[in-house]
Scaffold this motif. Sequence first.
Motif, PDB file in Angstrom:
ATOM      1  N   PRO A 233       0.799  -1.234   0.000  1.00 15.42           N
ATOM      2  CA  PRO A 233       0.000   0.000   0.000  1.00 15.42           C
ATOM      3  C   PRO A 233       0.826   1.277   0.000  1.00 15.42           C
ATOM      4  O   PRO A 233       0.330   2.330  -0.408  1.00 15.42           O
ATOM      5  CB  PRO A 233      -0.830  -0.117   1.290  1.00 15.42           C
ATOM      6  N   ALA A 234       2.059   1.213   0.472  1.00 12.13           N
ATOM      7  CA  ALA A 234       2.862   2.434   0.615  1.00 12.13           C
ATOM      8  C   ALA A 234       3.762   2.697  -0.577  1.00 12.13           C
ATOM      9  O   ALA A 234       4.410   3.747  -0.648  1.00 12.13           O
ATOM     10  CB  ALA A 234       3.705   2.358   1.884  1.00 12.13           C
ATOM     11  N   ASP A 235       3.821   1.759  -1.520  1.00 13.42           N
ATOM     12  CA  ASP A 235       4.760   1.888  -2.631  1.00 13.42           C
ATOM     13  C   ASP A 235       4.092   2.395  -3.903  1.00 13.42           C
ATOM     14  O   ASP A 235       2.877   2.281  -4.079  1.00 13.42           O
ATOM     15  CB  ASP A 235       5.420   0.531  -2.921  1.00 13.42           C
ATOM     16  N   ASP A 236       4.923   2.932  -4.780  1.00 12.32           N
ATOM     17  CA  ASP A 236       4.476   3.326  -6.121  1.00 12.32           C
ATOM     18  C   ASP A 236       4.480   2.066  -6.978  1.00 12.32           C
ATOM     19  O   ASP A 236       5.524   1.627  -7.446  1.00 12.32           O
ATOM     20  CB  ASP A 236       5.435   4.378  -6.682  1.00 12.32           C
ATOM     21  N   VAL A 237       3.302   1.472  -7.161  1.00 17.37           N
ATOM     22  CA  VAL A 237       3.196   0.184  -7.844  1.00 17.37           C
ATOM     23  C   VAL A 237       2.440   0.342  -9.159  1.00 17.37           C
ATOM     24  O   VAL A 237       1.354   0.920  -9.192  1.00 17.37           O
ATOM     25  CB  VAL A 237       2.477  -0.864  -6.971  1.00 17.37           C
ATOM     26  N   VAL A 238       3.022  -0.189 -10.215  1.00 10.91           N
ATOM     27  CA  VAL A 238       2.366  -0.276 -11.516  1.00 10.91           C
ATOM     28  C   VAL A 238       2.217  -1.748 -11.857  1.00 10.91           C
ATOM     29  O   VAL A 238       3.160  -2.527 -11.687  1.00 10.91           O
ATOM     30  CB  VAL A 238       3.191   0.439 -12.614  1.00 10.91           C
ATOM     31  N   MET A 239       1.029  -2.141 -12.299  1.00 14.25           N
ATOM     32  CA  MET A 239       0.838  -3.518 -12.753  1.00 14.25           C
ATOM     33  C   MET A 239       0.428  -3.505 -14.223  1.00 14.25           C
ATOM     34  O   MET A 239      -0.465  -2.762 -14.617  1.00 14.25           O
ATOM     35  CB  MET A 239      -0.226  -4.257 -11.936  1.00 14.25           C
ATOM     36  N   THR A 240       1.093  -4.342 -15.008  1.00 14.78           N
ATOM     37  CA  THR A 240       0.728  -4.538 -16.405  1.00 14.78           C
ATOM     38  C   THR A 240       0.163  -5.942 -16.546  1.00 14.78           C
ATOM     39  O   THR A 240       0.893  -6.928 -16.361  1.00 14.78           O
ATOM     40  CB  THR A 240       1.947  -4.370 -17.332  1.00 14.78           C
ATOM     41  N   LEU A 241      -1.133  -6.042 -16.832  1.00 15.31           N
ATOM     42  CA  LEU A 241      -1.764  -7.327 -17.089  1.00 15.31           C
ATOM     43  C   LEU A 241      -1.724  -7.595 -18.588  1.00 15.31           C
ATOM     44  O   LEU A 241      -2.175  -6.770 -19.384  1.00 15.31           O
ATOM     45  CB  LEU A 241      -3.214  -7.325 -16.598  1.00 15.31           C
ATOM     46  N   ILE A 242      -1.159  -8.737 -18.955  1.00 11.31           N
ATOM     47  CA  ILE A 242      -1.004  -9.091 -20.366  1.00 11.31           C
ATOM     48  C   ILE A 242      -2.069 -10.127 -20.688  1.00 11.31           C
ATOM     49  O   ILE A 242      -2.012 -11.270 -20.217  1.00 11.31           O
ATOM     50  CB  ILE A 242       0.414  -9.629 -20.633  1.00 11.31           C
ATOM     51  N   ARG A 243      -3.060  -9.718 -21.467  1.00 18.82           N
ATOM     52  CA  ARG A 243      -4.265 -10.521 -21.634  1.00 18.82           C
ATOM     53  C   ARG A 243      -3.981 -11.937 -22.119  1.00 18.82           C
ATOM     54  O   ARG A 243      -4.552 -12.908 -21.625  1.00 18.82           O
ATOM     55  CB  ARG A 243      -5.228  -9.821 -22.613  1.00 18.82           C
ATOM     56  N   ASP A 244      -3.073 -12.092 -23.083  1.00 27.11           N
ATOM     57  CA  ASP A 244      -2.783 -13.421 -23.629  1.00 27.11           C
ATOM     58  C   ASP A 244      -1.459 -13.971 -23.118  1.00 27.11           C
ATOM     59  O   ASP A 244      -0.917 -14.924 -23.676  1.00 27.11           O
ATOM     60  CB  ASP A 244      -2.782 -13.396 -25.160  1.00 27.11           C
ATOM     61  N   GLY A 245      -0.936 -13.398 -22.036  1.00 27.07           N
ATOM     62  CA  GLY A 245       0.364 -13.810 -21.525  1.00 27.07           C
ATOM     63  C   GLY A 245       0.293 -15.082 -20.700  1.00 27.07           C
ATOM     64  O   GLY A 245      -0.658 -15.303 -19.948  1.00 27.07           O
ATOM     65  N   ASP A 246       1.337 -15.933 -20.841  1.00 26.63           N
ATOM     66  CA  ASP A 246       1.421 -17.160 -20.053  1.00 26.63           C
ATOM     67  C   ASP A 246       2.345 -16.931 -18.862  1.00 26.63           C
ATOM     68  O   ASP A 246       2.617 -15.796 -18.475  1.00 26.63           O
ATOM     69  CB  ASP A 246       1.898 -18.324 -20.925  1.00 26.63           C
TER      70      ASP A 246
END
Length: 267
Positions: A233-246
Amino acid sequence: MQNTPAETEISFIEVGAAEAARKIAMRVRHADKPTDGQPTLVWLGGYRSDMTGTKAVEVERYAMERGASCVRFDYSGHGSSGGAFTDGTISRWLEESLAVIDQAAPGRVVLIGSSMGGWIALRVIQELRRRGDGNRLAGLVLIAPAPDFTAELIEPNLTEAERASLLERGYFEEPSEYSPEPNIFTRALIEDGRANRVLDGTISTGCPVHILQGMRDPDVPYSHALRLMEHLPADDVVMTLIRDGDHRLSREEDIAKMKQAIGTMLA
């Protein structure tokens, strides 16, 4: 993607004492024209992966392109390192990771953890912060991270036969999608995993975090990565969800996303 122009020479350090001593193989490549303050990229591989994998090699290539140094290594029981794989635990591989970082990357670092390596990376950060070295962390890139996978993903899904094998033989086997040899999970690994859990409270990294997660990952569901975010909660977090990624995320387009994430830590 091309092959590495010149293979980095393997060097070894010894970790542990007496019967627990093992030689850890690493490839340390220094930038030809290092930039002051540029952090070293440190690759932390996954369960049964080694430092010759596609992503590990591409991290080194990218480091050289950006004028940064790079360290990749094999845990004990993996690749070119000594020790038996069946002796491996999170604590043992954590000890080796810290030893490699202290030896080969004593300055600021960007940790890049893949699968189990994501768990190891989070534990490395906890240990660095515990001993007052948290300022060395310039960034964290997690690729299909699998923190607490023994307790969260393996133990709840054990069959009766697997539980019996753990009790009677001290391990169980399951087929691997990535190797003709089966995966081996030991009782020691599972028990030690409980002592290294990170999803049991707030995780503070003190650095920017980028998570890359495939939505078609058969090994680590993307819900697991979403849960990890709740513990940051305290960090600068970016998430990239790759729709067709394994789970591997080793396609060219996946590698490009990984490099882009690393690049933000080097800017």
